[in-house]
Design a protein around this motif. Structure first.
Motif, short mmCIF file in Angstrom:
data_model
loop_
_atom_site.label_atom_id
_atom_site.label_comp_id
_atom_site.label_asym_id
_atom_site.label_seq_id
_atom_site.Cartn_x
_atom_site.Cartn_y
_atom_site.Cartn_z
N ASN A 75 -35.07 29.09 -9.12
CA ASN A 75 -33.61 29.04 -9.12
C ASN A 75 -33.05 29.97 -10.18
N ALA A 76 -31.76 30.25 -10.07
CA ALA A 76 -31.05 31.10 -11.02
C ALA A 76 -29.70 30.47 -11.34
N ASP A 77 -29.34 30.51 -12.60
CA ASP A 77 -28.05 29.99 -13.06
C ASP A 77 -27.39 31.10 -13.87
N CYS A 78 -26.17 31.47 -13.47
CA CYS A 78 -25.50 32.63 -14.05
C CYS A 78 -24.07 32.29 -14.48
N VAL A 79 -23.60 33.02 -15.48
CA VAL A 79 -22.21 32.87 -15.91
C VAL A 79 -21.61 34.25 -16.15
N ILE A 80 -20.37 34.42 -15.69
CA ILE A 80 -19.60 35.65 -15.89
C ILE A 80 -18.53 35.37 -16.93
N ARG A 134 -29.78 27.51 -4.57
CA ARG A 134 -30.68 27.76 -5.69
C ARG A 134 -30.18 28.87 -6.60
N VAL A 135 -29.01 29.43 -6.26
CA VAL A 135 -28.36 30.43 -7.11
C VAL A 135 -26.97 29.91 -7.43
N ASN A 136 -26.69 29.77 -8.71
CA ASN A 136 -25.41 29.23 -9.14
C ASN A 136 -24.67 30.27 -9.98
N VAL A 137 -23.39 30.47 -9.67
CA VAL A 137 -22.54 31.39 -10.44
C VAL A 137 -21.37 30.61 -11.00
N GLY A 144 -13.81 44.68 -20.91
CA GLY A 144 -15.10 44.65 -20.25
C GLY A 144 -15.41 43.28 -19.68
N ILE A 145 -16.56 43.21 -19.04
CA ILE A 145 -17.05 41.96 -18.45
C ILE A 145 -18.50 41.79 -18.90
N ALA A 146 -18.86 40.55 -19.20
CA ALA A 146 -20.23 40.22 -19.60
C ALA A 146 -20.79 39.18 -18.63
N ALA A 147 -22.11 39.11 -18.59
CA ALA A 147 -22.78 38.09 -17.77
C ALA A 147 -24.07 37.66 -18.44
N GLN A 148 -24.44 36.42 -18.19
CA GLN A 148 -25.72 35.88 -18.67
C GLN A 148 -26.34 35.10 -17.51
N CYS A 149 -27.66 35.19 -17.40
CA CYS A 149 -28.38 34.47 -16.35
C CYS A 149 -29.68 33.89 -16.91
N THR A 150 -30.05 32.77 -16.36
CA THR A 150 -31.33 32.15 -16.65
C THR A 150 -32.02 31.90 -15.32
N VAL A 151 -33.32 32.19 -15.26
CA VAL A 151 -34.08 31.93 -14.04
C VAL A 151 -35.34 31.12 -14.38
N LEU A 152 -35.76 30.36 -13.41
CA LEU A 152 -37.03 29.66 -13.48
C LEU A 152 -37.90 30.26 -12.39
N ILE A 153 -39.10 30.69 -12.78
CA ILE A 153 -40.07 31.17 -11.78
C ILE A 153 -41.28 30.25 -11.83
#
Length: 164
Positions: free
Chosen positions: A98-103, A131-134, A150-159
């Protein structure tokens, strides 16, 4: 008893907003008076996700794999880069769980676009969209994002290991 190998990766990216470029986030074109500056399509969200995927796999970072000095990547869709990152971890025997992201952006409003971003990225990663959350947040007018620079983003994934 089978042992499951799981790993976590974190990615972050920042791009400047400039005139004369389309705004692409999560593979989605968003109507706005400016876009993000960069060598590729400058999709800050997918760049952060690429770094999270690569980090989880112990594979370095996006700049090592797709340098901004390489003309092959000029204007390329970041969805293509994300697919290549997913392929790299599959070659190492892992799949994305899964992936969890924030803008981080003061504007434009991201709410109407988040579901499509999730679908775009999930499609490339061969995941169910749930399984992908924004998420998106403003910075309450603080910092470069709050000033609309500007714009920033951060993401965390579990593999997890494919064999696991």
């Amino acid at each position: 008893m089978m042992k499951t190998d799981m790993r976590i990766g974190f990615g972050a990216d920042v791009h400047q907003l400039v005139s004369g470029r389309e705004l692409i986030l999560g593979g989605e074109k968003i109507e706005y008076d400016r876009g993000l500056k960069g060598h590729s399509d400058a999709d800050v969200l997918i760049h952060a996700l690429c770094d999270a995927v690569l980090g989880a796999g112990g594979l370095g970072d996006i700049g090592e794999h797709f340098p901004d000095t390489d003309p092959r990547y000029r204007g390329i869709s970041s969805l293509i880069l994300l697919k290549k990152c997913a392929d790299l971890i599959r070659e190492k025997g892992y799949e994305i769980s899964n992936a969890d992201c924030v803008i981080f952006a003061q504007a434009p409003r991201m709410g109407p676009h988040k579901k499509k971003m999730e679908e775009n990225m999930a499609g490339v990663l061969a995941l169910d969209p749930d399984r992908v959350n924004v998420k998106a947040t403003t910075t309450e007018g603080l910092g470069f994002a709050g000033r609309g620079e500007g714009i920033a983003a951060q993401c965390t994934v579990l593999i997890k290991s494919i064999s696991g």
